[in-house]
Write an enzyme that holds these catalytic residues in place. Structure first.
Site, PDB file in Angstrom:
ATOM      1  N   TYR A 137       0.842  -1.296   0.009  1.00 40.83           N
ATOM      2  CA  TYR A 137       0.060   0.061  -0.070  1.00 40.83           C
ATOM      3  C   TYR A 137       0.951   1.293   0.269  1.00 40.83           C
ATOM      4  O   TYR A 137       0.362   2.468   0.016  1.00 40.83           O
ATOM      5  CB  TYR A 137      -0.961   0.096   1.236  1.00 40.83           C
ATOM      6  CG  TYR A 137      -2.144  -0.853   1.125  1.00 40.83           C
ATOM      7  CD1 TYR A 137      -2.382  -2.168   0.461  1.00 40.83           C
ATOM      8  CD2 TYR A 137      -3.221  -0.430   1.500  1.00 40.83           C
ATOM      9  CE1 TYR A 137      -3.182  -2.634   0.353  1.00 40.83           C
ATOM     10  CE2 TYR A 137      -4.638  -1.192   1.496  1.00 40.83           C
ATOM     11  CZ  TYR A 137      -4.493  -2.399   0.869  1.00 40.83           C
ATOM     12  OH  TYR A 137      -5.704  -3.216   0.949  1.00 40.83           O
ATOM     13  N   LYS A 187       4.583 -14.522   0.461  1.00 40.60           N
ATOM     14  CA  LYS A 187       4.613 -15.256  -0.874  1.00 40.60           C
ATOM     15  C   LYS A 187       6.195 -15.040  -1.523  1.00 40.60           C
ATOM     16  O   LYS A 187       6.378 -14.600  -2.474  1.00 40.60           O
ATOM     17  CB  LYS A 187       3.760 -14.283  -1.883  1.00 40.60           C
ATOM     18  CG  LYS A 187       3.398 -14.944  -3.119  1.00 40.60           C
ATOM     19  CD  LYS A 187       2.723 -16.073  -3.454  1.00 40.60           C
ATOM     20  CE  LYS A 187       2.727 -16.827  -4.386  1.00 40.60           C
ATOM     21  NZ  LYS A 187       2.058 -18.110  -4.512  1.00 40.60           N
ATOM     22  N   ASP A 220      -1.624 -17.963  -0.769  1.00 39.78           N
ATOM     23  CA  ASP A 220      -2.492 -19.063  -1.448  1.00 39.78           C
ATOM     24  C   ASP A 220      -2.856 -20.185  -0.783  1.00 39.78           C
ATOM     25  O   ASP A 220      -4.030 -20.485  -0.278  1.00 39.78           O
ATOM     26  CB  ASP A 220      -1.989 -19.295  -2.875  1.00 39.78           C
ATOM     27  CG  ASP A 220      -0.592 -19.824  -3.012  1.00 39.78           C
ATOM     28  OD1 ASP A 220       0.094 -19.701  -1.826  1.00 39.78           O
ATOM     29  OD2 ASP A 220      -0.062 -20.135  -4.212  1.00 39.78           O
ATOM     30  N   ASP A 244      -5.268  -7.678   4.080  1.00 35.97           N
ATOM     31  CA  ASP A 244      -6.712  -7.198   3.866  1.00 35.97           C
ATOM     32  C   ASP A 244      -7.494  -8.451   3.050  1.00 35.97           C
ATOM     33  O   ASP A 244      -8.565  -8.371   3.584  1.00 35.97           O
ATOM     34  CB  ASP A 244      -6.104  -5.959   2.613  1.00 35.97           C
ATOM     35  CG  ASP A 244      -7.787  -5.714   2.188  1.00 35.97           C
ATOM     36  OD1 ASP A 244      -8.383  -5.303   2.604  1.00 35.97           O
ATOM     37  OD2 ASP A 244      -7.812  -5.496   0.953  1.00 35.97           O
ATOM     38  N   ASP A 248     -11.186 -10.589   4.992  1.00 32.88           N
ATOM     39  CA  ASP A 248     -12.450 -10.637   4.322  1.00 32.88           C
ATOM     40  C   ASP A 248     -12.787 -12.223   4.272  1.00 32.88           C
ATOM     41  O   ASP A 248     -13.974 -12.524   4.730  1.00 32.88           O
ATOM     42  CB  ASP A 248     -12.448 -10.331   2.822  1.00 32.88           C
ATOM     43  CG  ASP A 248     -12.953  -8.863   2.638  1.00 32.88           C
ATOM     44  OD1 ASP A 248     -12.922  -8.013   3.679  1.00 32.88           O
ATOM     45  OD2 ASP A 248     -13.616  -8.483   1.566  1.00 32.88           O
TER      46      ASP A 248
HETATM   47  C1  IPM Z   1     -10.045  -2.250   4.592  1.00 27.77           C
HETATM   48  C2  IPM Z   1     -10.493  -1.675   3.147  1.00 27.77           C
HETATM   49  C3  IPM Z   1      -9.332  -0.673   2.717  1.00 27.77           C
HETATM   50  C4  IPM Z   1      -7.880  -1.448   2.844  1.00 27.77           C
HETATM   51  C5  IPM Z   1      -9.586  -0.035   1.358  1.00 27.77           C
HETATM   52  C6  IPM Z   1     -10.863   0.183   1.359  1.00 27.77           C
HETATM   53  C7  IPM Z   1      -8.367   0.747   1.026  1.00 27.77           C
HETATM   54  O1  IPM Z   1     -10.451  -2.657   2.048  1.00 27.77           O
HETATM   55  O2  IPM Z   1      -9.824  -1.562   5.474  1.00 27.77           O
HETATM   56  O3  IPM Z   1     -10.124  -3.568   4.514  1.00 27.77           O
HETATM   57  O4  IPM Z   1      -7.595  -2.159   1.815  1.00 27.77           O
HETATM   58  O5  IPM Z   1      -7.331  -1.190   3.662  1.00 27.77           O
HETATM   59 MN    MN Z   2     -10.585  -4.722   3.133  1.00 27.34          MN
END
Ligand code: IPM
Ligand code: MN
Ligand code: NAD
Length: 353
Positions: A137, A187, A220, A244, A248
């Site tokens: 990032y 990775k 992965d 990140d 999720d």
């Molecule tokens: C998160 C979000 C952010 C990130 C985005 C919106 C920049 O996906 O907080 O997980 O990737 O950090």
């Molecule tokens: Mn995110």
């Protein structure tokens, strides 16, 4: 009576809806526990951008630096490219205040059904420690020959020894407080510089924590194992992008983004940390009062722990767990039909029982 100054940035989409609700819960918990939260609301975000062509005022970061913590909803509007909104508000805050740890716990609570077969409540209880200020990032790169056939985009990842070491050390310390088990994600088979440095630093730091059982996985394989055997994870440390993505997945296997809390932590006492759920502004459901407020509410509990108000934080977590266990007044993402407001009311009811 302790009073904390909180900068509240509801932001965009459902951010506005869930922050409004979470503040009600925080207010209730603070009254019950005899401290006070003094909020200042900032209307920064995409609506602000439409009027001012900027996501926050030029001295926005300076203003935020005066607060004890930042409580944020979500940022992102389908009418503006995401790199503009996120690089105009959320990411600069993480960087400016050196919030180098993004802490994202995922627990499968009683009453919540995992989409994974045969996994029962309590069997997933992990925390991802995500590097939060550099890595993939890092805002480094550029375009060449823009809009021509030979267009080039370069996006460089930046991994410093210091940045890598401090987040890995944070994860080891957390592992010592929990179950002395830590998984590092890289990775390094394909990325022969940055991730090789990460692996090397991980190995070096591990020598200071002989009691912690460690292992390393490629991203992965880690994605696969979060689905195949999530119970084996306890503390997980990963780079910015990998963290990140993994969080999720971690959210989905424990009931979804509507329950996923998150904190961007700075260890510099002069800097506020920022608390915002893992989810985004969810434009597909905004304005309908159906967003699940629990992720924002649990994020509020995380903020209270950070401020040292552990009793209040635990009571909020207890109330959320109580609501999930009974299944009364849960929102549609969890299989219920309550509105955002009704769900919050139920949390407050539990908090006062
Ligand atoms: C998160 C979000 C952010 C990130 C985005 C919106 C920049 O996906 O907080 O997980 O990737 O950090
Ligand atoms: Mn995110
Ligand atoms: P999202 O997290 O907003 O939504 C993904 C899916 O999960 C959607 O179907 C949404 O309805 C659902 N969802 C999310 N939170 C929910 C909740 N509390 N209750 C019920 N359902 C919920 O991700 P996206 O759609 O990829 O992104 C939308 C916007 O948000 C984009 O602009 C993106 O850049 C931004 N974003 C911001 C943040 C942040 O501010 N921290 C995080 C992620 C995405």
């Amino acid at each position: 009576m302790n009073e904390y100054k909180i900068a509240v940035i509801p932001g965009d989409g459902i951010g506005k809806e869930v922050v409004r609700e979470a503040c009600k819960v925080l207010d209730n918990a603070s009254t019950l526990n005899n401290f006070s939260l003094s909020y200042e609301f900032f209307n920064w975000g995409s609506d602000y951008y439409f009027k001012n062509n900027t996501m926050m005022p030029i001295d926005g970061l300076e203003i935020l630096s005066q607060f004890d913590a930042i409580f944020l909803g979500a940022v992102g509007d389908p009418k503006i490219q995401d790199h503009i909104t996120l690089n105009g508000l959320l990411l600069p805050i993480r960087r400016k205040f050196d919030q180098f740890v993004c802490l994202r716990p995922s627990t499968l609570f009683e009453g919540v059904k995992s989409p994974l077969n045969g996994i029962n409540p309590g069997e997933i209880d992990l925390v991802v420690v995500r590097e939060n200020t550099e890595g993939e990032y890092a805002n480094v790169g550029g375009f060449q020959y823009e809009d021509f056939d030979d267009e080039i985009a370069i996006q460089s990842a930046v991994f410093t020894r210091k940045g890598t070491e401090r987040v890995i050390r944070y994860a080891f310390n957390l592992a010592m407080e929990r179950n002395k088990k830590l998984t590092s994600i890289t990775k390094s088979n394909a990325q022969g510089y940055s991730m090789v440095l990460w692996d090397k630093v991980f190995k070096e730091v591990s020598k200071d924590y002989p009691e912690v059982k460690t292992n390393s996985l490629l991203i992965d394989a880690a994605c696969m194992d979060f689905i195949r055997k999530p119970s084996e994870f306890d503390v997980v440390v990963a780079s910015n992008l990998f963290g990140d993505i993994l969080t999720d997945i971690a959210a989905m296997i424990t009931g979804g983004l509507g329950l996923a809390s998150s904190g961007n932590i700075s260890e510099n006492n002069d800097n506020p940390s920022m608390f915002e759920p893992t989810h985004g502004s969810a434009p597909d459901i905004e304005g309908k009062n159906i967003a699940n407020p629990l992720a924002q509410i649990l994020t509020g509990a995380m903020m209270l722990s950070y401020l040292g108000e552990n009793t209040a934080a635990d009571s909020i977590r207890g109330a959320v767990k109580g609501v999930l266990k009974t299944g009364n007044s849960i929102t549609s993402d969890l299989g219920g039909n309550a509105t955002t407001t009704e769900c919050t009311k139920e949390v407050i009811k539990k908090l006062n029982e």
